[in-house]
Design a protein around this motif. Structure first.
Motif, short mmCIF file in Angstrom:
data_model
loop_
_atom_site.label_atom_id
_atom_site.label_comp_id
_atom_site.label_asym_id
_atom_site.label_seq_id
_atom_site.Cartn_x
_atom_site.Cartn_y
_atom_site.Cartn_z
N MET A 146 43.97 24.36 -34.59
CA MET A 146 44.92 25.20 -35.27
C MET A 146 45.23 24.80 -36.52
SD MET A 146 47.08 27.24 -33.90
CE MET A 146 46.91 27.57 -32.08
N ALA A 147 45.43 23.88 -37.02
CA ALA A 147 46.70 23.12 -38.01
C ALA A 147 45.15 24.39 -39.53
CB ALA A 147 46.24 21.62 -37.77
N ILE A 148 43.98 23.87 -39.03
CA ILE A 148 43.04 24.26 -40.08
C ILE A 148 42.87 26.10 -40.13
CG2 ILE A 148 40.82 24.48 -40.44
CD1 ILE A 148 39.57 21.69 -39.76
N GLY A 149 43.53 26.07 -39.00
CA GLY A 149 44.29 27.97 -38.97
C GLY A 149 44.95 28.17 -39.74
N ILE A 150 45.65 27.39 -39.39
CA ILE A 150 46.61 27.76 -40.53
C ILE A 150 46.71 27.45 -41.81
CG2 ILE A 150 49.72 27.07 -40.73
CD1 ILE A 150 49.80 26.84 -37.49
N TRP A 151 46.63 26.53 -42.43
CA TRP A 151 45.89 26.10 -43.48
C TRP A 151 44.83 27.48 -44.00
CZ3 TRP A 151 40.65 24.44 -45.24
CH2 TRP A 151 40.68 24.16 -46.47
N GLY A 152 43.95 27.76 -42.95
CA GLY A 152 42.55 28.44 -43.92
C GLY A 152 43.93 29.99 -44.03
N ALA A 153 45.17 30.48 -42.65
CA ALA A 153 46.06 31.37 -43.82
C ALA A 153 46.58 31.26 -44.71
CB ALA A 153 47.24 31.90 -42.32
N ALA A 154 46.92 30.62 -44.99
CA ALA A 154 47.03 30.13 -46.31
C ALA A 154 46.77 29.71 -47.53
CB ALA A 154 48.14 28.54 -46.87
N ILE A 155 45.12 29.90 -47.49
CA ILE A 155 44.38 30.42 -48.04
C ILE A 155 44.30 31.77 -47.83
CG2 ILE A 155 41.93 29.83 -48.80
CD1 ILE A 155 41.79 27.14 -47.55
N GLY A 156 43.70 32.37 -47.41
CA GLY A 156 43.62 33.47 -46.81
C GLY A 156 44.54 34.77 -47.81
N VAL A 157 45.87 34.47 -47.09
CA VAL A 157 47.26 35.07 -48.05
C VAL A 157 47.32 35.09 -49.01
CG1 VAL A 157 50.01 35.10 -47.74
CG2 VAL A 157 48.19 35.23 -45.69
N SER A 158 47.39 33.62 -50.70
CA SER A 158 47.95 33.39 -51.49
C SER A 158 46.19 33.83 -52.06
CB SER A 158 47.56 31.90 -51.67
OG SER A 158 46.40 30.52 -51.46
N ALA A 330 42.79 32.40 -34.75
CA ALA A 330 40.68 31.71 -35.13
C ALA A 330 41.07 30.84 -34.83
CB ALA A 330 40.77 31.90 -36.14
N GLY A 331 41.85 29.58 -35.36
CA GLY A 331 41.62 28.18 -34.36
C GLY A 331 42.34 28.18 -32.99
N ALA A 332 42.46 29.21 -32.65
CA ALA A 332 43.43 29.00 -30.51
C ALA A 332 42.39 29.54 -30.05
CB ALA A 332 44.34 29.85 -30.70
N ALA A 333 41.56 30.27 -31.00
CA ALA A 333 40.23 31.01 -30.24
C ALA A 333 38.75 29.86 -30.40
CB ALA A 333 39.57 31.78 -30.98
N LEU A 334 39.27 28.73 -31.63
CA LEU A 334 38.00 28.27 -31.78
C LEU A 334 38.69 26.75 -30.66
CD1 LEU A 334 38.13 28.39 -35.50
CD2 LEU A 334 35.58 28.63 -33.97
N SER A 335 39.76 26.35 -30.51
CA SER A 335 39.79 25.21 -29.37
C SER A 335 39.71 25.53 -28.12
CB SER A 335 41.55 24.86 -29.61
OG SER A 335 41.61 25.12 -30.93
N ARG A 336 39.83 26.92 -28.04
CA ARG A 336 39.10 27.40 -26.72
C ARG A 336 38.17 27.14 -26.13
NH1 ARG A 336 37.84 28.52 -21.76
NH2 ARG A 336 39.31 29.80 -20.61
N PHE A 337 37.07 27.67 -26.85
CA PHE A 337 36.14 28.15 -27.21
C PHE A 337 35.18 27.52 -27.64
CE2 PHE A 337 38.09 32.29 -25.84
CZ PHE A 337 37.97 32.43 -24.57
N GLY A 338 34.83 26.70 -28.25
CA GLY A 338 33.94 26.12 -29.20
C GLY A 338 33.94 27.12 -30.34
N PRO A 339 32.59 26.62 -31.53
CA PRO A 339 33.41 27.02 -32.49
C PRO A 339 31.98 28.49 -32.72
CG PRO A 339 31.61 24.87 -32.93
CD PRO A 339 32.91 24.94 -31.39
N LYS A 340 31.04 28.09 -31.99
CA LYS A 340 29.81 29.26 -32.16
C LYS A 340 29.79 30.67 -31.17
CE LYS A 340 26.34 25.99 -29.35
NZ LYS A 340 24.95 26.51 -27.60
N VAL A 341 31.12 31.04 -30.16
CA VAL A 341 31.09 32.17 -30.12
C VAL A 341 32.10 33.16 -31.27
CG1 VAL A 341 31.64 33.85 -28.40
CG2 VAL A 341 30.68 32.35 -28.03
N PRO A 342 33.18 32.62 -31.21
CA PRO A 342 34.25 33.20 -32.59
C PRO A 342 33.78 33.07 -33.35
CG PRO A 342 35.11 31.08 -31.14
CD PRO A 342 33.62 31.49 -30.79
#
Length: 523
Positions: A146-158, A330-342
């Motif tokens: 989740m933290a990396i997801g928010i960090w990624g959002a900051a990167i993407g938005v900026s 994306a961060g929530a999905a990765l926590s729930r399902f793991g990295p493969k499928v997302p």
């Protein structure tokens, strides 16, 4: 991991110190500064060229010098954080980046500006690996995605907001303001970082692998230099081949040395974990597909459609808005399902977006680009977040900084490679179809004239000379833009193929470990 992240009993305590979400805020501010700078400068380049009398080569080096320094130094910067403390390295990076930004805005020499951009790239390299390591130290494993997801959002938005902000500043203030804006952001990031971030470093490492730094820096320099210069030199040119050969030789020497060094810069044991290796390749492919293709959309908007820099930035707004929503999801999905499928689904969505962009016509409206841009946000987010977690989460914690540097290096190399390779393919496609389009428009042109035209047409410019009669100018413009569009469609088609291959590769990764045995000091 809870024990590894526990502060010493006698550590000074103050309100907010070590708070995970405040740490994320400080880290995000620093990374926003770097990513914003990477995109706003492209908008300012034409005005800089006019104001400082810069050549096209000079303007290319404003961007290339920065990216070259960033790519070459990232892994070394990550190791410095592991050794001397990620907080210390991160704050030095913020201060240095802000000060060089101020100096760039005050200079009136294009040569000094390019040199300062190289220095700025070195300070930028200190920030990004340290940021990932600080997040890993601050958050428990179950919340890291989740933290990396928010960090990624900051990167993407900026990144996506850069053209909009750059357009506003250049059109209403000055080109210098796109650099001055880093100063207040840097001051806030520095103050917040000093107050809230806990220091973290490896207690298992004690020295810098100097031969490793020299060999890896040399190999990365030759590789990125060859990629940047190949479109100008030619891919078969002796200079291009020489630099690629230098990258191979120095890279082989680096690998050999890492097997002998007592404290290697980049422990090759990291790559025994298949997920780390695959995650690194995924970052290269994702950046190749995204940055390589997106680079040419600015030519489409400004050259073919005649939009201003601000209007071009507004066309990309759906991606900015999409990133705000998509990255935390994306961060929530990765926590729930793991990295493969997302990750796999993300790359397939990216492929669909690239396919839609490959169908753009000469008269495409706002919705024609808004839909694929919004899809792209939801496609790239799980890949950026997931591949980062796969690389950093599967690496021993004492090498958090090195793993973060490796992740960022993969992105920079992939982006540079995508821009160069797709640029060469688009130019070749333009050269192939331009004669036929000119003939269809009843405009005679010799092979030498076509050769002279193709580089302009490949960036969306219609080579119409002043004083050309309007019917001829319109016919030439249509032929040129149709040829550019054919090249752009070909480039996006290649990106579709790359994205599908990455989706298949994602099926072989696994989540990072939830427990870590490394001795890491946090205080």
């Amino acid at each position: 991991m809870a024990q590894a992240l526990a502060a010493p009993a006698d550590a000074p305590v103050r309100r907010g110190h070590g708070h995970p979400w405040l740490t994320l805020l400080a880290v995000a501010l620093g990374v926003i500064m770097v990513m914003l700078d990477g995109t706003v400068v492209s908008i300012a380049n034409p005005v800089i060229g006019k104001d400082l009398g810069a050549s096209l080569s000079d303007l290319q080096w404003i961007t290339s010098g920065y990216l070259l320094a960033l790519a070459v130094f990232l892994i070394t910067a990550g190791k410095l954080g592991d050794l001397f403390g990620h907080k210390r390295v991160f704050l030095v990076g913020i201060a240095g980046f802000a000060l060089t930004s101020l100096a760039i805005g005050l200079t009136s020499s294009i040569g000094v500006l390019i040199a300062l951009r190289v220095l700025q790239g070195l300070f930028g390299a200190l920030l990004q690996p340290a940021a990932l390591a600080l997040l890993r130290a601050a958050f428990p494993a179950e919340r890291l995605n989740m933290a990396i997801g928010i960090w990624g959002a900051a990167i993407g938005v900026s990144s996506a907001a850069g053209p909009i902000i750059g357009g506003l500043l250049v059109e209403n203030v000055s080109w210098q303001s796109v650099f001055f804006i880093n100063v207040p952001v840097g001051v806030v990031a520095l103050l917040v970082g000093l107050w809230v971030i806990k220091e973290s470093r490896s207690e298992a490492l004690s020295k810098v692998d100097v031969p490793g730094v020299v060999l890896l820096s040399g190999a990365m320099f030759c590789l990125v230099w060859a990629i940047i210069k190949a479109p100008g030199y030619g891919w078969g040119d002796a200079r291009t081949i020489a630099f690629f050969a230098g990258a191979v030789v120095l890279g082989a020497a680096f690998v050999f040395w890492q097997t002998r060094a007592t404290e290697p810069l980049l422990p090759l044991t990291l790559f025994r974990n298949a997920s780390v290796s695959i995650g690194t390749v995924l970052m290269v492919l994702m950046a190749f597909s995204m940055f390589g293709a997106m680079f040419f959309l600015t030519f489409y908007f400004q050259g073919v459609h005649g939009l201003s820099p601000l209007e071009s930035g507004m066309r990309m707004l759906p991606m900015s808005a999409g990133m705000i929503v998509a990255s935390p999801l994306a961060g929530a999905a990765l926590s729930r399902f793991g990295p493969k499928v997302p990750i796999a689904i993300g790359m397939l969505i990216t492929a669909i977006s690239m396919f839609l962009l490959s169908r753009l016509g000469l008269e495409a409206g706002y919705l024609d680009t808004a839909v694929p841009f919004a899809l792209l946000a939801f496609g790239l987010s799980p890949v950026m977040v997931g591949a980062t977690e796969v690389i950093v989460g599967n690496s021993p914690e004492e090498y958090s900084g090195v793993a973060g540097g490796m992740q960022q290096s993969a992105m920079q190399v992939g982006g540079s490679l995508g821009t160069a390779v797709l640029g060469a393919l688009i130019t070749a496609r333009v050269a192939d179809v331009l004669p036929g389009n000119l003939a269809a428009a009843h405009i005679p042109a010799t092979p030498a004239q076509v050769e002279a035209m193709k580089n302009l047409v490949a960036i969306g410019v219609a080579p119409v000379q002043p004083g050309t009669p309007k019917p001829i100018a319109d016919a030439l413009t249509h032929a040129a833009h149709s040829s550019f569009l054919s090249g752009m469609h070909f480039g996006f088609t290649v990106s579709v193929i790359v994205a599908v291959l990455a989706a298949i590769l994602a099926l072989f990764v696994r989540a990072g470990r939830k427990t870590y045995d490394a001795a890491v000091h946090v205080g």
